[in-house]
Design a protein around this motif. Structure first.
Motif: not given
Ligand code: GFB
Length: 354
Positions: A6, A8-11, A34, A38-40, A155, A159-160
């Protein structure tokens, strides 16, 4: 998405506070957080404390992934660690961010369940970031909050985002309760609940949650009769800020007579043919059956009270009587309010209905 990741990055977070009711309560807020960034969201492992053992239960063992994915972008922890983290973020600093107001330093891996949680999924914290000055914190609906999060933690650089505890309010705010409708029990748990009901209960049935272990008595000692402050899940029956009434001892820890009276009343009101009881300690089966004798119906419990199956059974009952202060009861209440066509009846000890 580039390389299946993604952009948009992750949580990723640890539901490190409290037991299951608390973890789910906060999880609703995390879903909302989240989605707003707009992150995964990496679906967590839930943490079960069977002293002295700490067990990690993957989200998908308890709930359907496809349903929660209808609310916001998600990935299972398994998929994230095996396919995304190891391939795409290996060697990339994964930063932990935390609120300096809450803790005097980011000791993300110190103690239980913190250490075991991150070790199991193979996340190490190489950098700490503070988000304490972001207005509203996790309440991204607050003016300027969402924008600040996106500016400060973009992101590309981040990224995370890994949170050592749930990025959400506790107790949950009323506006996230309806997100419960995206939490559907996994088919395994649903099947167990259905099987139990078919084999043991006659419909219609009343389900009762009795929260009466020793730790609970201490919680109820915190009731502030003067200031009438919310306590854990108490807003589920008294409304936000308790605008609907006063929190009482009977709501928190009803005595045996009050419990039996409430059950008898509700059994009468729907013409129930059986009663299901879930409890962390004393199911009161004998006392309840004594009181139900004139109605010629019986109370039942799971021989081994598996908490997830109990929750699913209570969710499927014709009428539910819960403990207003308990976040465990609140799972059932939210499920009944939000997962059907229309809300199904719930009652609480100590709350007189009109
Ligand atoms: O779920 P939970 O945060 O809800 O913690 P409360 C209660 C735990 O007790 C559950 C067990 O996660 C279960 O492990 N438990 C409670 C039950 N009821 C049942 C039941 O009917 N059947 C089974 N099998 N297990 C509060 C927390 O608990 O407890 C506070 O909100 C604090 O953080 C306090 O820890 C002492 O909201 O009821």
């Amino acid at each position: 998405a580039k390389n299946g990741t993604d952009p948009n990055g992750y949580i990723v977070f640890c539901p490190c506070m409290g037991r299951f009711g608390n973890q789910i309560d906060q999880f609703l807020g995390v879903l909302s957080f989240a989605k707003s960034l707009d992150r995964t969201l990496v679906l967590p492992n839930f943490i079960e404390f069977n002293h002295p053992e700490t067990k990690m239960i993957p989200f998908e063992v308890l709930f359907q992934v496809g349903t929660v994915a209808k609310y916001t972008r998600v990935v299972t922890m398994h998929e994230f660690t095996k396919k995304i983290m190891s391939k795409h973020f290996a060697g990339t600093p994964r930063k932990a961010i935390y609120d300096t107001d809450a803790e005097p330093g980011c000791h993300a891996k110190e103690g239980n369940p913190f250490g075991p949680y991150w070790d199991q999924i193979g996340v190490s914290f190489v950098g700490d970031e503070y988000f304490g000055e972001i207005p509203g914190g996790f309440e991204t609906s607050q003016m300027g909050s969402r924008k600040k999060w996106l500016e400060k933690f973009g992101p590309e650089e981040f990224p995370v985002l890994a949170f050592p505890s749930a990025p959400a309010a506790f107790p949950s705010k009323g506006k996230v309760w309806s997100i419960q409708k995206y939490l559907r029990w996994s088919s395994r748990i649903t099947e167990q609940a259905k099987k139990y009901i078919t084999n043991n209960l006659q419909k219609p049935f009343v389900a009762v949650h009795l929260r009466n272990d020793a730790d609970w008595v201490r919680v109820c000692d915190h009731i502030d009769l003067e200031k009438n402050r919310p306590l854990f899940a108490s807003e589920q029956c008294l409304g936000e800020g308790h605008h609907q009434g006063q929190l009482t001892m009977e709501m928190c820890i009803p005595n045996k007579q009050q419990i039996v009276d409430m059950i008898v009343e509700k059994v009468g009101s729907i013409g129930a043919k059986s009663v299901f009881v879930a409890s962390d300690k004393d199911h009161m089966i004998d006392e309840i059956n004594e009181a139900l004798k004139p109605y010629e119906i019986e109370a039942h419990r799971q021989e081994v009270d598996d908490m997830y199956t109990s929750l699913a059974i209570m969710g499927r009952s014709d009428l539910f009587i819960g403990n207003c202060v308990s976040t465990f009861s609140h799972i059932v209440k939210r499920e009944r309010d939000h997962t059907g066509q229309s809300p199904r009846p719930s009652a609480f000890f100590g709350v007189r209905s009109a």
